[in-house]
Each structure stands twice: as structure tokens, then as C-alpha cells.
Write a protein that holds these residues in place. Structure first.
Motif, short mmCIF file in Angstrom:
data_model
loop_
_atom_site.label_atom_id
_atom_site.label_comp_id
_atom_site.label_asym_id
_atom_site.label_seq_id
_atom_site.Cartn_x
_atom_site.Cartn_y
_atom_site.Cartn_z
N UNK A 180 -1.14 -10.90 -75.45
CA UNK A 180 -1.97 -11.73 -76.33
C UNK A 180 -2.15 -11.04 -77.68
N UNK A 181 -2.56 -9.76 -77.66
CA UNK A 181 -2.74 -9.04 -78.91
C UNK A 181 -1.46 -8.92 -79.70
N UNK A 204 -10.52 -10.70 -78.09
CA UNK A 204 -10.41 -11.62 -76.95
C UNK A 204 -11.24 -11.12 -75.76
N UNK A 205 -11.25 -9.81 -75.53
CA UNK A 205 -12.06 -9.25 -74.45
C UNK A 205 -13.52 -9.65 -74.64
N UNK A 206 -14.01 -9.55 -75.88
CA UNK A 206 -15.41 -9.88 -76.15
C UNK A 206 -15.69 -11.38 -75.97
N UNK A 228 -2.70 -20.68 -74.77
CA UNK A 228 -2.41 -20.75 -73.34
C UNK A 228 -2.69 -19.42 -72.66
N UNK A 229 -2.35 -18.33 -73.34
CA UNK A 229 -2.67 -17.01 -72.79
C UNK A 229 -4.18 -16.80 -72.72
N UNK A 230 -4.89 -17.30 -73.73
CA UNK A 230 -6.35 -17.17 -73.70
C UNK A 230 -6.93 -17.93 -72.51
N UNK A 233 -11.78 -3.67 -71.66
CA UNK A 233 -11.93 -2.95 -72.93
C UNK A 233 -11.41 -1.52 -72.81
N UNK A 234 -11.74 -0.85 -71.72
CA UNK A 234 -11.31 0.54 -71.54
C UNK A 234 -9.80 0.65 -71.44
#
Length: 497
Positions: free
Chosen positions: A139-140, A164-166, A322-324, A373-374
């Protein structure tokens, strides 16, 4: 760990007693997910979003054609659809007897005992977690590429990944019906674009016309078939998640089986037709060579010549959305597994509580957000190579996570198939359920064969050399999770048999 009547779940973690609905009762209702949140459409869209249609058509299919050299990929999707329907027959019947957000954990516990169930719960938590975290990498990478192409802005891949994580973490705290609407909109749009490509490919075929050669069993020969099955079965991951949401539906004994079969049938047909459309667009004799030349750009290469640059640009954007959708779907599943494990005493009790008015498993959602996130930060620190380098850690994050997670899910399905057989045999229902036991046995054997190929060819799946330690370290993550769960299950059994 789990006991009860034939029609309800009776998950009885330490500190709780089974209520009338089969869910452990504690102070208030914070230990139960909110019912009546999802209907058939909401549940179906939630599980289909995890399959990531564009992600499969643009990523999995070209890789399978290029790396495995298998022209008959459409036939593989049909074969896997049959195997998973056989699996679903017993799995769906089990869902009528057990309604629990732990799904695999609950089903395996009821059939094979609490220790096996505890082991399965940790495998499920690890498998779905790494599946989701792996998608953050690609995604990134794709968002950074879009910004560089269309906004002339260069940013590191981990910035959109952490964003996206947030966002996914925040959505995970909302009502599941809100999440279902978000997933539904994103899913329907990407499905529409893939269908448009399919129609364009069929109406403007390649040099061999509307050839059905991809459905010829003779195309499924060579050493790559087993590994191709591993690639393709990952595309189905998501349908088995329907029971995870059972507590949040009004009629789980009806809706869950219905959605599972709708999802398997749809995925098998949709991906079989879409992969066939790719062979038609290039010509069956040229699809492998073209896939090797274009790599992950195959779909966009084919749409550019048939549907123009604007459509291809939109497809690139929908590839990201779509990935999201897949990220959010997997996040919801991990949060609910953590919730079920907290309620059963397999994780700290805080995980077994819902959050405020939304009724969402907030602590489980927070856990997955922190883990994501980690991991993204760790890969960002290790990433010292250009974004386009095929050995860049960001791309490893996707391939490693996807294949480790797929292996875990395959093994869970095989174990669940055995659990179905044992569950009904122990209840004296083997005669009445004979045909379901046969289908579960056949599915379980087929899934074990696929799991065997996955482990055997793991170096091919993750793109390492045959002597690489990663070929056993990465599958070892699933083995370690299974062992940790089994040990904890034995400890809990000794303390509170």
C-alpha cells in the motif's frame, strides 16, 4: 474451554457463565459484541473486501503466470473453488452450532478440545495479523508511486503506510455497520472496473481470439502447479471470516452459511473469468511471456491499449483503495479474534471488552494498530534501498506477510475440517451428517496437500534461494504461534480443567 448445546455457542472463559445466547455473561454487556449490526449484504461485503479483487487481478495473477509458467490459472481457481465449497459444507454446518467471534478457535475447541483450540487461536491471530501488516508494505509503495507520478511529490513509502495504520485503527473503533458501508463502496467500485476490463478483453481479444485453452486440464502440468495452487488459494482468503461476525448478525445460523457459499462461489467464478480474460487479451501462448515482461504492470498494460490512459489511471487509484479495503477487513477480523481470546482468558481480560456505544472490540483493534505500526517502522528503518529495487524491504514485507498468513489460514482450514468430523462423530451424529463428514475429509486432505506444497516451495513463494534460512524461519512463525497456544492451553487446563 467451550461446551454447550447443539445450537448455541457457550464460550465460558474464566470469570463468566454462559448466557441464554451462548455468550459468557459478565457485568453488563461489555463482554458481548453488539447483535443486529450486519445483514447479508453487509456481511458479504465485509468478507469479500479481504479478497482484494484488484489486488489479486493486478498482483497475484501476473505473478502466477510469470513465476510458475502455468497457463491454466483459470482452471486452478475452479478447482480451488470446488475444494473450498467442500470445506464450507462442514464449516457452515458447524457455524449453525457455534456462534463465536473466535471462529476457528471456537470450532476447533468444540471438536478437538480446548488445547487444540488455544493453539488455533494463536495461529489465527498471527496469520491474519501478518496478512494485514504485509499489505501495508505494498500500500505504501503504491501510494508513494502515485504521488510521484501524478503530483510530482517524492515521499518515503512508510509515510502513507503509517497514515493508513492510523486511519484503519480509527475506523476499527467505529460500529461494524459503518465499516461495512466503507468496505462496500470501495469493493463495488473495484469490482466494476475489473468487470469492465474483462468485457474489453473479450470484445477485443489477442491474436488467438476467444480461446478456452486456459481451461484445458493439459495446461496444469509441470513442477509449478503445486506452488501455483499456493498463490491462488491466497486469493480466496476472506470467505472463511464470515463466522467471525456471527455475534453481530441477527440470524447467524442462516446468514453465516449463506454468506460463506456466496463468497466462495463469487470469488471462484470472478477470478476464473478475470484470469481467463487476461489469457484472452494476450493469447494463451503469450500470457506467460507477457507476464514476465510486464510483471505487476500486466493488468495496466492491457487496459492502456484497450480502455485508454484515463481508465488506467483510475484503475491505479482503485488498486490503492482496494488494498485499503482489505486492510480494514483484516483489521476487523484480528480485533475480533483478540476479543474472543480475551473473553476466554487466552489474552488479558481487557481484550474481551467492547468499547463504548460502538460495541467494537477496541482493545483488540488497538493491539493490531500498535503491531502494524511497529512492524512498518522496523521495515522502514531496515529499508536502505531505492523503492524500485526488487530486493527492497518494503516488497519483502508484502510477500513475506502474505505467504506466512496464507499458510496459517490453510492449516487452520485443514484442522477445522478434522474438527467437524470429530465434533459430529462424538455427538453420535455421524450417520445423519455422513455426507458432510465425507466432504470435510476430502477438503481437509486437499488442504493438507496444498499446505505441504506451500512449505516445500516456500523459497519460491517469497523469492529467496533454496538454501535461505527464511524458507524455514518464516513458516516457523506459524509453528511458534501454534506451540505457544498449545502451551498456554495446557497451563489453563491444569489451572481450571
Amino acid at each position: 474451554m467451550t461446551t454447550g448445546s447443539s445450537r448455541t455457542s457457550t464460550s465460558t472463559g474464566a470469570g463468566g457463565a454462559p448466557g441464554a445466547d451462548g455468550i459468557s455473561t459478565f457485568k453488563g454487556e461489555e463482554r458481548a459484541l453488539r447483535a443486529d449490526r450486519l445483514g447479508t449484504s453487509g456481511l458479504l461485503l465485509s468478507v469479500l473486501a479481504a479478497t482484494g479483487p484488484i489486488m489479486v487481478v493486478a498482483g497475484v495473477m501476473p505473478t502466477t503466470f510469470a513465476v510458475m509458467g502455468i497457463v491454466g490459472q483459470p482452471l486452478l481457481f475452479v478447482i480451488l473453488g470446488v475444494v473450498l465449497v467442500l470445506f464450507g459444507i462442514g464449516y457452515a454446518e458447524m457455524s449453525r452450532h457455534v456462534h463465536n467471534a473466535g471462529a476457528f478457535y471456537a470450532y476447533i475447541s468444540r471438536g478437538l478440545g480446548g488445547t487444540a483450540g488455544a493453539s488455533a487461536s494463536f495461529v489465527a491471530l498471527a496469520a491474519y495479523s501478518v496478512l494485514q501488516v504485509g499489505i501495508y508494505g505494498i500500500f505504501g509503495f503504491e501510494v508513494a508511486g502515485l504521488l510521484a507520478t501524478y503530483a510530482e511529490t517524492e515521499i518515503a513509502w512508510w509515510i502513507p503506510a503509517l497514515t493508513a495504520v492510523a486511519v484503519v485503527g480509527a475506523l476499527g473503533w467505529l460500529k461494524i455497520d459503518v465499516n461495512a458501508r466503507v468496505l462496500g463502496v470501495l469493493l463495488l467500485i473495484e469490482l466494476a472496473l475489473v468487470v469492465i476490463f474483462d468485457i474489453a478483453a473479450v470484445t477485443d481479444p489477442g491474436p488467438q481470439g476467444l480461446s478456452l485453452a486456459a481451461f484445458d486440464p493439459g495446461t496444469l502440468t509441470g513442477a509449478g502447479v503445486g506452488t501455483a495452487l499456493c498463490f491462488c488459494i491466497a486469493a480466496f482468503t476472506g470467505f472463511e471470516q464470515a463466522p467471525v461476525y456471527a455475534e453481530e448478525t441477527s440470524r447467524p445460523h442462516i446468514l453465516v452459511p449463506r454468506v460463506m457459499f456466496l463468497a466462495v462461489g463469487f470469488v471462484a467464478v470472478f477470478f476464473a473469468l478475470s484470469s481467463w480474460a487476461i489469457t484472452v487479451a494476450t493469447g494463451p501462448d503469450h500470457v506467460v511471456g507477457t507476464a514476465r515482461e510486464q510483471s505487476a504492470g500486466l493488468l495496466f498494460f492491457l487496459t492502456e491499449s484497450r480502455l485508454g490512459g484515463t481508465f488506467t489511471d483510475v484503475l491505479h487509484v482503485l488498486f490503492v483503495t482496494g488494498m485499503f479495503a482489505a486492510l480494514l477487513s483484516f483489521h476487523n477480523v484480528v480485533a475480533r479474534y483478540a476479543f474472543a481470546m480475551g473473553r476466554e482468558g487466552l489474552l488479558p481480560r481487557a481484550f474481551g471488552r467492547t468499547t463504548g456505544a460502538s460495541g467494537a472490540p477496541g482493545t483488540g483493534s488497538l493491539l493490531q494498530t500498535v503491531i502494524s505500526a511497529l512492524v512498518v517502522i522496523a521495515f522502514a528503518i531496515a529499508d536502505d534501498k531505492p523503492a524500485g529495487d526488487p530486493t527492497a524491504p518494503v516488497l519483502h514485507l508484502f510477500t513475506w506477510g502474505g505467504n506466512v498468513g496464507a499458510l496459517g489460514v490453510i492449516l487452520l482450514m485443514a484442522t477445522a475440517s478434522l474438527s467437524v468430523v470429530v465434533f459430529f462423530a462424538r455427538r453420535g451424529a455421524a450417520g445423519a451428517q455422513a455426507w458432510r463428514l465425507v466432504t470435510s475429509t476430502l477438503a481437509g486432505l486437499a488442504l493438507l496437500v496444498i499446505a505441504g506444497y506451500t512449505v516445500k516451495d516456500f523459497d519460491v513463494l517469497v523469492g529467496t534461494g533454496p538454501g535461505s534460512a527464511l524458507s524455514w524461519v518464516l513458516p516457523g512463525i506459524i509453528a511458534a504461534a501454534a506451540l505457544a497456544g498449545a502451551v498456554l492451553g495446557l497451563v489453563l487446563r491444569s489451572r481450571a480443567p
